[in-house]
Motif scaffolding. Sequence first.
Motif: not given
Length: 221
Positions: A77-85, A149-163, A182-184
């Motif tokens: 059952h489709p529930f909610l958008a989960n964009p990856l950014v 890790a991102i906040a500590g300046g270690l690099g970039i990443s791709i995660l759900s916008r919900h995070t 975003p990845i939809h």
Amino acid sequence: SVADMKGLKQGYLKITVVTTAKYVIPRLLGPFCQRYPGVEIALKVTNHSGILERLSENKDDLYILSQVPDEPDVKAHPFLANPLVVLANHDHPLANEKNIPIQKLADEPFITRESGSGTRGYVQRLFDEHKVTPKVKMELASNEAIKQAIAGGLGISILSRHTIALEGASGQIAILDVENFPIHCHWYVIHLAGKQLSVVAQAFLEYLQTEGKQIAENTTW
Ligand code: PGA
């Protein structure tokens, strides 16, 4: 019916959700539990492959994930958008740029989720499609640890916008404006097709698709 009422008075509900859904689901449980105070809920959080394992062993009533498996046979059952950014430190030079070509991500130290993560699978497919080879600096099996890790300046990443839902504008993490993002993705609530849902599980499934969905969509994550 009387049986239905009884089921909802003292039911037990077992749900397992992917790691990124843990930012959303607990909040939606509040109103549901207030309505049915006798219902006890066990919520487990794991990654995509962890869900597939539990699903194949029929461990829970309902599951939430982005990529619906072909096997075993499930109802989805489709529930909610989960964009990856694309996420970077607020101070990152790319944070002020627009329409960054995806190829540019290959120049940045990259923090990846663990293998078995659905998020990692989506990222891998997009990178493959655009022939981007990320400079993987670190592998972390936790969205929270990746954010640190991102906040500590270690690099970039791709995660759900919900995070980054609760970060606020003053947070240390910025969403980069990268082409092809975003990845939809989209979350689905699923259960084994052959499983007879309990009264409580049925009620929660309906709640998620109606009020729960509305609460989530009206919340600034
Ligand atoms: P995951 O979540 O990266 O925690 O496995 C993926 C998904 O949204 O299904």
